[in-house]
Design an enzyme around this catalytic site. Structure first.
Site, PDB file in Angstrom:
ATOM      1  N   GLY A  18       0.840  -1.203   0.000  1.00 35.71           N
ATOM      2  CA  GLY A  18       0.000   0.000   0.000  1.00 35.71           C
ATOM      3  C   GLY A  18       0.872   1.250   0.000  1.00 35.71           C
ATOM      4  N   TYR A 242     -14.088   3.908  11.438  1.00 35.03           N
ATOM      5  CA  TYR A 242     -12.655   3.802  11.143  1.00 35.03           C
ATOM      6  C   TYR A 242     -11.844   4.321  12.340  1.00 35.03           C
ATOM      7  CZ  TYR A 242      -8.013   4.888   9.477  1.00 35.03           C
ATOM      8  OH  TYR A 242      -6.637   4.970   9.379  1.00 35.03           O
ATOM      9  N   TYR A 270       0.005   8.324  12.886  1.00 36.99           N
ATOM     10  CA  TYR A 270       0.373   9.173  11.757  1.00 36.99           C
ATOM     11  C   TYR A 270      -0.542  10.375  11.727  1.00 36.99           C
ATOM     12  CZ  TYR A 270       1.663   4.421  10.088  1.00 36.99           C
ATOM     13  OH  TYR A 270       2.111   3.141   9.959  1.00 36.99           O
ATOM     14  N   ASN A 292      -8.581  11.817   0.176  1.00 32.79           N
ATOM     15  CA  ASN A 292      -7.689  12.703   0.928  1.00 32.79           C
ATOM     16  C   ASN A 292      -7.281  13.901   0.051  1.00 32.79           C
ATOM     17  OD1 ASN A 292      -6.407   9.795   2.371  1.00 32.79           O
ATOM     18  ND2 ASN A 292      -7.345  11.424   3.562  1.00 32.79           N
ATOM     19  N   PHE A 311     -13.500  21.959   1.718  1.00 33.77           N
ATOM     20  CA  PHE A 311     -14.518  21.692   2.740  1.00 33.77           C
ATOM     21  C   PHE A 311     -14.340  22.640   3.932  1.00 33.77           C
ATOM     22  CE2 PHE A 311     -14.020  17.138   1.087  1.00 33.77           C
ATOM     23  CZ  PHE A 311     -15.064  17.279   0.173  1.00 33.77           C
ATOM     24  N   ARG A 388     -16.993  19.283   5.800  1.00 34.13           N
ATOM     25  CA  ARG A 388     -17.280  17.866   5.631  1.00 34.13           C
ATOM     26  C   ARG A 388     -17.625  17.282   7.006  1.00 34.13           C
ATOM     27  NH1 ARG A 388     -12.347  14.385   3.153  1.00 34.13           N
ATOM     28  NH2 ARG A 388     -11.461  14.927   5.183  1.00 34.13           N
TER      29      ARG A 388
HETATM   30  P1  NAD Z   1      -3.327   1.502   1.802  1.00 37.83           P
HETATM   31  O1  NAD Z   1      -4.728   1.095   1.588  1.00 37.83           O
HETATM   32  O2  NAD Z   1      -2.598   2.152   0.687  1.00 37.83           O
HETATM   33  O3  NAD Z   1      -2.466   0.243   2.273  1.00 37.83           O
HETATM   34  C1  NAD Z   1      -2.999  -0.834   3.002  1.00 37.83           C
HETATM   35  C2  NAD Z   1      -2.514  -2.107   2.339  1.00 37.83           C
HETATM   36  O4  NAD Z   1      -3.023  -3.205   3.087  1.00 37.83           O
HETATM   37  C3  NAD Z   1      -3.035  -2.260   0.906  1.00 37.83           C
HETATM   38  O5  NAD Z   1      -1.985  -2.656   0.060  1.00 37.83           O
HETATM   39  C4  NAD Z   1      -4.093  -3.366   1.006  1.00 37.83           C
HETATM   40  O6  NAD Z   1      -4.143  -4.136  -0.170  1.00 37.83           O
HETATM   41  C5  NAD Z   1      -3.575  -4.156   2.202  1.00 37.83           C
HETATM   42  N1  NAD Z   1      -4.614  -4.860   2.969  1.00 37.83           N
HETATM   43  C6  NAD Z   1      -5.787  -4.380   3.450  1.00 37.83           C
HETATM   44  N2  NAD Z   1      -6.450  -5.349   4.102  1.00 37.83           N
HETATM   45  C7  NAD Z   1      -5.673  -6.462   4.028  1.00 37.83           C
HETATM   46  C8  NAD Z   1      -5.800  -7.787   4.513  1.00 37.83           C
HETATM   47  N3  NAD Z   1      -6.893  -8.185   5.167  1.00 37.83           N
HETATM   48  N4  NAD Z   1      -4.808  -8.667   4.292  1.00 37.83           N
HETATM   49  C9  NAD Z   1      -3.690  -8.290   3.607  1.00 37.83           C
HETATM   50  N5  NAD Z   1      -3.521  -7.055   3.111  1.00 37.83           N
HETATM   51  C10 NAD Z   1      -4.500  -6.145   3.326  1.00 37.83           C
HETATM   52  O7  NAD Z   1      -3.290   2.427   3.099  1.00 37.83           O
HETATM   53  P2  NAD Z   1      -2.112   3.331   3.654  1.00 37.83           P
HETATM   54  O8  NAD Z   1      -2.461   4.746   3.417  1.00 37.83           O
HETATM   55  O9  NAD Z   1      -0.802   2.829   3.222  1.00 37.83           O
HETATM   56  O10 NAD Z   1      -2.312   3.070   5.202  1.00 37.83           O
HETATM   57  C11 NAD Z   1      -1.621   2.050   5.881  1.00 37.83           C
HETATM   58  C12 NAD Z   1      -2.067   2.006   7.319  1.00 37.83           C
HETATM   59  O11 NAD Z   1      -1.891   3.282   7.911  1.00 37.83           O
HETATM   60  C13 NAD Z   1      -3.534   1.669   7.510  1.00 37.83           C
HETATM   61  O12 NAD Z   1      -3.652   0.876   8.656  1.00 37.83           O
HETATM   62  C14 NAD Z   1      -4.194   3.016   7.730  1.00 37.83           C
HETATM   63  O13 NAD Z   1      -5.350   2.894   8.506  1.00 37.83           O
HETATM   64  C15 NAD Z   1      -3.098   3.732   8.493  1.00 37.83           C
HETATM   65  N6  NAD Z   1      -3.145   5.191   8.368  1.00 37.83           N
HETATM   66  C16 NAD Z   1      -3.176   5.758   7.122  1.00 37.83           C
HETATM   67  C17 NAD Z   1      -3.237   7.143   7.003  1.00 37.83           C
HETATM   68  C18 NAD Z   1      -3.304   7.808   5.654  1.00 37.83           C
HETATM   69  O14 NAD Z   1      -3.730   8.947   5.572  1.00 37.83           O
HETATM   70  N7  NAD Z   1      -2.888   7.168   4.581  1.00 37.83           N
HETATM   71  C19 NAD Z   1      -3.258   7.937   8.155  1.00 37.83           C
HETATM   72  C20 NAD Z   1      -3.219   7.322   9.400  1.00 37.83           C
HETATM   73  C21 NAD Z   1      -3.172   5.942   9.492  1.00 37.83           C
HETATM   74  C1  WQD Z   2      -7.396  17.196   5.052  1.00 35.56           C
HETATM   75  C2  WQD Z   2      -8.133  18.522   4.991  1.00 35.56           C
HETATM   76  C3  WQD Z   2     -10.493  18.308   4.567  1.00 35.56           C
HETATM   77  C4  WQD Z   2     -10.327  16.667   0.590  1.00 35.56           C
HETATM   78  C5  WQD Z   2      -8.115  11.660   7.110  1.00 35.56           C
HETATM   79  C6  WQD Z   2      -8.638  10.681   8.119  1.00 35.56           C
HETATM   80  C7  WQD Z   2      -7.555  10.328   9.090  1.00 35.56           C
HETATM   81  C8  WQD Z   2      -6.303   9.867   8.370  1.00 35.56           C
HETATM   82  C9  WQD Z   2      -5.873  10.811   7.309  1.00 35.56           C
HETATM   83  C10 WQD Z   2      -6.240   7.512   8.166  1.00 35.56           C
HETATM   84  C11 WQD Z   2      -9.483  18.482   5.704  1.00 35.56           C
HETATM   85  C12 WQD Z   2      -9.795  19.024   3.432  1.00 35.56           C
HETATM   86  C13 WQD Z   2      -9.958  17.195   1.806  1.00 35.56           C
HETATM   87  C14 WQD Z   2     -10.982  17.523  -0.336  1.00 35.56           C
HETATM   88  C15 WQD Z   2     -10.796  19.341   1.224  1.00 35.56           C
HETATM   89  N1  WQD Z   2      -6.478   8.635   7.685  1.00 35.56           N
HETATM   90  N2  WQD Z   2     -10.176  18.493   2.121  1.00 35.56           N
HETATM   91  N3  WQD Z   2     -11.182  18.817   0.024  1.00 35.56           N
HETATM   92  O1  WQD Z   2      -9.487  14.413   7.117  1.00 35.56           O
HETATM   93  O2  WQD Z   2      -7.311  15.240   8.049  1.00 35.56           O
HETATM   94  O3  WQD Z   2      -7.697  12.833   7.774  1.00 35.56           O
HETATM   95  O4  WQD Z   2      -6.969  11.086   6.436  1.00 35.56           O
HETATM   96  O5  WQD Z   2      -6.011   7.241   9.301  1.00 35.56           O
HETATM   97  O6  WQD Z   2      -8.063   9.352   9.895  1.00 35.56           O
HETATM   98  O7  WQD Z   2      -9.723  11.274   8.797  1.00 35.56           O
HETATM   99  O8  WQD Z   2      -7.337  14.187   5.785  1.00 35.56           O
HETATM  100  O9  WQD Z   2      -6.689  14.633   3.466  1.00 35.56           O
HETATM  101  O10 WQD Z   2      -9.049  13.914   3.949  1.00 35.56           O
HETATM  102  O11 WQD Z   2      -8.314  16.179   4.644  1.00 35.56           O
HETATM  103  O12 WQD Z   2     -11.010  20.495   1.498  1.00 35.56           O
HETATM  104  O13 WQD Z   2     -11.366  17.088  -1.439  1.00 35.56           O
HETATM  105  O14 WQD Z   2      -8.415  18.790   3.604  1.00 35.56           O
HETATM  106  O15 WQD Z   2     -11.730  18.859   4.837  1.00 35.56           O
HETATM  107  O16 WQD Z   2      -9.691  19.706   6.313  1.00 35.56           O
HETATM  108  P1  WQD Z   2      -8.056  14.244   7.234  1.00 35.56           P
HETATM  109  P2  WQD Z   2      -7.854  14.658   4.387  1.00 35.56           P
END
Ligand code: NAD
Ligand code: WQD
Length: 439
Positions: A18, A242, A270, A292, A311, A388
């Site tokens: 991912g 989530y 993160y 995002n 938003f 949002r």
């Molecule tokens: P992503 O979806 O790009 O990566 C997740 C990966 O896990 C994918 O490749 C998917 O195919 C794999 N996956 C999902 N379920 C699976 C399963 N049951 N078995 C095996 N593989 C599986 O997401 P990401 O952005 O890389 O996020 C990684 C982690 O970080 C997640 O746990 C997410 O909740 C957390 N996180 C992400 C963000 C963000 O904004 N990207 C922010 C905070 C936390």
């Molecule tokens: C950032 C800012 C939006 C899209 C989310 C999850 C969080 C974490 C990271 C996994 C906000 C604004 C966004 C758009 C916009 N994920 N925005 N127009 O909401 O801080 O966090 O992703 O753990 O749990 O809640 O990130 O990138 O979605 O938004 O104006 O089309 O950008 O309203 O203020 P967020 P985001």
């Protein structure tokens, strides 16, 4: 006695293809870790593996060094076949009370008369062989996997509200069963992908968020004035399944660590991961439609979307748009390696510890937009729409804990992120002959 024929150590990265996982796998390889990736490709593509390999090969060729191993299993981490994956990364060792060097005859005498490989494979570590020699020698199953980084989860806030069971099943139940399996194989070094979302509405306090704002057991900490304060578990306003799934996972991990302090568990919270590898080859490439901010801006840049909806422009921030702590994904990836290193060096003093991974600096949505407009030299059309549901106006990390205990801090800036995103977006455009994409 190494029945596998090889005792080299591996880090298992679950969800390693991912967005964040792929960058972390590359950094792990660069730091000489052998890596086993498990991913079901539910939100990624196998081509990511080839891109990681290509970048790692280039890195090691430039240094005239051999590349560590990169293994991949396409598998749902909830699958019963995970047991055999782990068994394949196990070996048996014999320890002798007689002394550190074991003579071959001692090894042979330690084995039961008819060496029952099949039954041994089903047995836990520390087998008493029930003979006189058993008092001298112990046969132990060990894992070549010395640590697990757990990224696998579903991550769409909006989808989690519509399909909570899907989220609790993968993110929470999946992790619980997986931890049981790891325990069975004696793998107790676990790095968990958590999120700033665990601070819920508390983020809106307008101050950098300290880890103590979300704890799982009562804790006493010193505030900035040196006054001792007691915090209780729980947070205010976790707005989505989530977000709750991440909080639940952390609570479960904290309970496990409390019951068995031989675990070393780090929950990395993160903030807003953005950016991609500077080569433009690795980046955010999900199957799911992005929601995002930066991926949405990237789709406006490619012409896949006509405009960016902003938003909310009425937040209590310098320009009215929301403030976030945007952290470059390569900095974030390095944070995982810092956590593994700190754990191996015994620098993490508690069996469960949470760390914010952010920059400590906030940027508004408009600042992000301007940065990408400047880098790409393109105008990004916007529409100002209402807030949002579930959003907070402010979310910035307090980063001292990670700096002190993990010896880690973010190095890259918002313009670095913008440059890399633009680079990746252009590379993707060039390699995709899609009529929809206008570059
Ligand atoms: P992503 O979806 O790009 O990566 C997740 C990966 O896990 C994918 O490749 C998917 O195919 C794999 N996956 C999902 N379920 C699976 C399963 N049951 N078995 C095996 N593989 C599986 O997401 P990401 O952005 O890389 O996020 C990684 C982690 O970080 C997640 O746990 C997410 O909740 C957390 N996180 C992400 C963000 C963000 O904004 N990207 C922010 C905070 C936390
Ligand atoms: C950032 C800012 C939006 C899209 C989310 C999850 C969080 C974490 C990271 C996994 C906000 C604004 C966004 C758009 C916009 N994920 N925005 N127009 O909401 O801080 O966090 O992703 O753990 O749990 O809640 O990130 O990138 O979605 O938004 O104006 O089309 O950008 O309203 O203020 P967020 P985001």
């Amino acid at each position: 006695l190494d029945i596998a024929g090889n005792s080299s150590q591996f880090i298992m990265v679950v969800g390693g293809l991912g967005y964040i996982g792929s960058h972390t796998v590359l950094e792990l390889l660069k730091e000489n870790y052998n890596v086993l990736v498990v991913d079901d490709l539910s939100n990624s593509y196998e081509s990511v593996l080839h891109r990681i390999k290509a970048l790692a090969t280039e890195h090691f060729a430039a240094q005239d060094r051999l590349m560590p191993a990169l293994h991949f299993r396409q598998m749902d981490y909830r699958s019963p076949h995970m047991r055999s994956v782990l068994a394949n990364y196990s070996f048996y060792s014999i320890s002798s009370k007689a002394g550190p060097s074991i003579a071959m005859e001692d090894v042979v005498s330690a084995l039961p008369r008819r060496f029952p490989f099949s039954s041994l494979q089903r047995t836990d570590s520390g087998i008493d062989m029930g003979s006189e020699d058993a008092q001298q020698n112990t046969l132990r199953r060990q894992s070549r996997i010395t640590g697990v980084i757990h990224f696998a989860a579903y991550k769409s806030v909006e989808e989690s509200i519509r399909m909570p069971l899907r989220y609790y099943s993968n993110n929470v139940c999946g992790m619980v069963d997986f931890l049981g399996l790891l325990e069975e194989f004696g793998i107790k070094n676990f790095v968990f992908s958590s999120s700033a979302t665990v601070y819920g509405e508390g983020a809106n306090c307008g101050m950098p968020l300290r880890e103590e704002l979300c704890v799982h057991h009562p804790e006493i900490f010193k505030d900035d004035d040196g006054i001792e304060r007691r915090v209780l578990p729980g947070v205010m306003g976790l707005t989505s399944p989530y977000g709750r799934s991440k909080f639940m996972c952390e609570s479960i991990l904290a309970d496990i660590a409390r019951s068995d302090p031989s675990w070393s568990i780090t929950a990395l919270r993160y903030f807003n991961p953005v950016g991609c590898h500077e080569s433009g080859i690795l980046g955010e490439d999900p199957r799911q439609k992005p929601s995002n901010l930066i991926p949405v801006i990237a789709s406006v840049l490619t012409g896949a979307k006509p405009h960016l909806d902003i938003f909310g422009t009425d937040w209590n921030t310098p320009d009215g748009t929301a403030v976030r702590d945007f952290i470059h994904v390569v900095d974030l990836a390095r944070g995982h390696i810092a956590a593994l290193a700190a754990s191996a060096a015994g620098r993490i003093k508690a069996p469960f510890r949470a760390y914010n991974l952010g920059t400590g600096r906030g940027h508004t949505v408009r600042e992000v937009l301007h940065s990408l407009q400047e880098t790409s030299r393109r105008t990004i059309p916007v529409r100002e729409v209402g807030r949002r549901a579930g959003d907070v106006g402010f979310c910035v990390a307090e980063v001292r804990r990670a700096e002190t205990e993990l010896a880690w801090s973010a190095e890259k800036s918002l313009p670095d992120c913008a440059l890399d995103v633009w680079n990746f977006t252009k590379t993707r455009c060039e390699s995709q002959a899609s009529d929809e994409i206008i570059c």
